[in-house]
Scaffold this motif. Structure first.
Motif, short mmCIF file in Angstrom:
data_model
loop_
_atom_site.label_atom_id
_atom_site.label_comp_id
_atom_site.label_asym_id
_atom_site.label_seq_id
_atom_site.Cartn_x
_atom_site.Cartn_y
_atom_site.Cartn_z
N UNK A 169 37.14 107.11 84.94
CA UNK A 169 36.39 106.75 86.15
C UNK A 169 34.92 107.16 86.03
N UNK A 170 34.67 108.36 85.48
CA UNK A 170 33.30 108.85 85.36
C UNK A 170 32.48 108.04 84.37
N UNK A 171 33.10 107.64 83.26
CA UNK A 171 32.37 106.94 82.20
C UNK A 171 32.34 105.42 82.37
N UNK A 172 33.40 104.85 82.94
CA UNK A 172 33.50 103.39 82.98
C UNK A 172 33.62 102.81 84.39
N UNK A 173 33.81 103.68 85.38
CA UNK A 173 33.88 103.21 86.75
C UNK A 173 35.26 102.68 87.12
N UNK A 174 35.40 102.31 88.38
CA UNK A 174 36.68 101.81 88.90
C UNK A 174 37.13 100.54 88.21
N UNK A 175 36.16 99.74 87.75
CA UNK A 175 36.49 98.46 87.11
C UNK A 175 37.37 98.64 85.88
N UNK A 176 37.27 99.81 85.22
CA UNK A 176 38.07 100.05 84.01
C UNK A 176 39.57 99.99 84.29
#
Length: 320
Positions: A169-176
């Motif tokens: 979540x921190x590196x790629x966001x919710x979209x991941x």
């Protein structure tokens, strides 16, 4: 007023006692579905881990496998048997509620689409109900599946499920957690259409009376799982690429944003054979896991409603 049953009615109700209910309550379907989902995923999880490893695009040299037996042997000897269970907590957390929603939706839609009418086969109604079920359940399960696969890859640096979720979540966001959802649906909708229509067909062929018969559910479930898994392997390869793209050192893989890009890359890299990567462990995983899932589901549906069916003949003998 006295109510009594003649011999034909007694025989009829004795038969109903052993018959699986076609229209059991929503609570029964949800409970049986949750237990079935947890049982299915946890028992076959090591095979699923091997399948994920074999589908990874551009694996490290230490994670190149020549087959299922080779993958199992190398993982066991170099990383330990516990490695095959990394990420299973994510599946347990997600599988219960997702499969409750899955089977609950299926039973409701099966009734709405007319699959319970008459004694013949209704492949289109069963297939449509299965499609509706997977759309609902995958929306809930997809983030857990992403976490599971990130933990399954070779050299995964995540300590546990929570650490993986936070880092992604921190590196790629919710979209991941949802970038693979359209691809997942593109795969699971035909998978479930194949699975449900095949299962209901084989179940009725093997057991026309509809009695509770564990052997029937195992055979029908196993055949349905094998057919559906083999037919949808190309889509599963693309899904794995999208769900593990954050772990790849290849910038093109990391920037893949959908099914068409994943398909194009896999074809350019491996040709048509690339779409069959991991098919053997996928079939080996889904054949028994689908058999387990349906057997557990049908058993608990039968078991939970057993007392109600047993009491039915007794209530008809009551004197008012």
């Amino acid at each position: 007023m006295n109510f009594s049953l003649d011999m034909s009615e007694i025989i009829e109700h004795d038969h109903d006692y052993e018959t699986l209910p076609e229209n059991s309550s929503l609570a029964v379907n949800l409970t049986a579905g949750a237990l079935a989902g947890i049982g299915e995923h946890t028992i076959m999880y090591p095979v699923d881990s091997i399948k994920t490893r074999m589908q990874i695009i551009n694996p490290t040299p230490q994670a190149v496998y020549t087959g299922v037996a080779n993958a199992f042997s190398r993982i066991y000897t170099t990383e330990g048997i516990r490695t095959l269970w990394r990420g299973v907590n994510s599946v347990v957390l997600g599988a219960g509620p997702a499969h409750a929603l899955y089977f609950g939706t299926y039973e409701i839609c099966k009734d709405l689409f007319g699959a319970n009418i008459g004694e013949g086969h209704h492949p289109f109604a069963h297939g449509a109900a299965g499609a509706c079920a997977t759309i609902a359940s995958d929306a809930l399960m997809n983030p857990f599946d992403v976490i599971k696969q990130r933990l399954q890859v070779h050299g995964s640096a995540y300590r546990n499920v929570l650490d993986c979720a936070r880092t992604v979540y921190a590196k790629e966001g919710l979209i991941a957690f949802y970038v693979s959802y359209p691809t997942t649906l593109t795969m699971t909708i035909p998978f479930q259409v194949f699975q449900f229509s095949s299962y209901e067909y084989f179940r009725k062929v093997l057991n026309p009376r509809g009695d509770y018969d564990p052997k029937t559910h195992v055979i029908a479930g196993g055949l349905a799982g094998a057919i559906a898994a083999a037919a949808t392997t190309p889509l599963d390869v693309a899904k794995t690429l999208l769900q593990t793209r954050g772990n790849s050192s290849d910038l093109r893989v990391r920037n893949c944003n959908g099914l068409s890009e994943a398909f194009k890359y896999i074809y350019e890299r491996y040709g048509l054979t690339g779409f069959m990567r991991g098919m053997k462990p996928r079939v080996l995983s889904h054949m028994p896991s689908t058999a387990i899932c349906w057997s557990v589901y049908e058993y608990f549906k039968w078991f939970i409603t057993k007392r109600d069916r047993k009491q039915l003949p007794e209530t008809l003998h009551l004197t008012h």
